[in-house]
Design a protein around this motif. Structure first.
Motif, mmCIF file in Angstrom:
data_model
loop_
_atom_site.group_PDB
_atom_site.id
_atom_site.type_symbol
_atom_site.label_atom_id
_atom_site.label_comp_id
_atom_site.label_asym_id
_atom_site.label_seq_id
_atom_site.Cartn_x
_atom_site.Cartn_y
_atom_site.Cartn_z
ATOM 1 N N SER A 1 1.590 6.673 -7.079
ATOM 2 C CA SER A 1 0.502 7.563 -7.514
ATOM 3 C C SER A 1 0.845 9.029 -7.247
ATOM 4 O O SER A 1 0.559 9.904 -8.072
ATOM 5 N N LYS A 2 1.466 9.325 -6.094
ATOM 6 C CA LYS A 2 1.883 10.696 -5.814
ATOM 7 C C LYS A 2 2.947 11.159 -6.809
ATOM 8 O O LYS A 2 2.919 12.308 -7.266
ATOM 9 N N PRO B 1 0.812 -1.233 0.000
ATOM 10 C CA PRO B 1 0.000 0.000 0.000
ATOM 11 C C PRO B 1 0.840 1.275 0.000
ATOM 12 O O PRO B 1 0.510 2.255 -0.687
ATOM 13 N N GLY B 2 1.929 1.276 0.723
ATOM 14 C CA GLY B 2 2.814 2.448 0.741
ATOM 15 C C GLY B 2 3.467 2.671 -0.617
ATOM 16 O O GLY B 2 3.606 3.818 -1.072
ATOM 17 N N SER C 1 0.830 4.154 -3.028
ATOM 18 C CA SER C 1 0.582 5.581 -2.768
ATOM 19 C C SER C 1 1.768 6.428 -3.224
ATOM 20 O O SER C 1 1.583 7.520 -3.771
ATOM 21 N N TRP C 2 3.007 5.938 -3.049
ATOM 22 C CA TRP C 2 4.183 6.679 -3.494
ATOM 23 C C TRP C 2 4.190 6.820 -5.012
ATOM 24 O O TRP C 2 4.473 7.905 -5.544
#
Length: 149
Positions: free
Chosen positions: A34-35, A27-28, A31-32
């Motif tokens: 996508s950012k 999950p981390g 998110s990284w």
């Protein structure tokens, strides 16, 4: 950017990421990524907006040759012939039977000759394999199944 990746490839990438990173770090990592993608898009949009602001009307003058090149990129030999030699009329490339028989079902039912007609177990519009079909006269065109040709 990722327009060429289908759902199958995406699932394979997710499974590979799950195996490599594990369920704790996945999950981390998502998110990284996508950012990071969002930030790259923002930088690109900001750069193009800054060029528009600084160049003003000259920006459109720069974009026109690029748009013309993109239009030429899509030209195939057939499109060039159609556009320049045939004035956009591509009917020469079409099969004349496509328009003639499109949407018309194949009618294999024999025409009634006044006598008793044999009962067929074939459904309506199906091709009959019986030998009782009438002969065609000289001016008649034979029935054509456009899907079979």
């Amino acid at each position: 950017m990722f327009g060429n990746i289908g759902w199958g490839e995406l699932v394979i990438l997710l499974v590979a990421a799950l195996v490599i990173l594990g369920p704790d770090r996945l999950p981390g990592a998502i998110s990284w990524v996508s950012k990071s993608i969002r930030q790259v898009k923002d930088y690109a949009n900001g750069a193009s907006q800054q060029l528009k602001d600084e160049l003003g009307t000259d920006f459109e003058d720069l974009r026109k040759p690029l748009a013309d090149l993109n239009q030429l990129r899509g030209m195939t030999p057939r499109a060039v012939i159609t556009k320049h030699l045939l004035d956009g009329d591509d009917s020469i490339f079409k099969n004349p039977l496509d328009d003639t028989f499109k949407g018309k079902p194949f009618d294999a039912k024999p025409k009634s000759s006044g006598g008793p007609t044999p009962q067929s177990s074939a459904p309506q519009g199906a091709v009959s394999m019986s030998k009782n079909e009438p002969k065609l006269s000289a001016g008649d065109t034979p029935p054509i199944d456009a899907d079979a040709t």
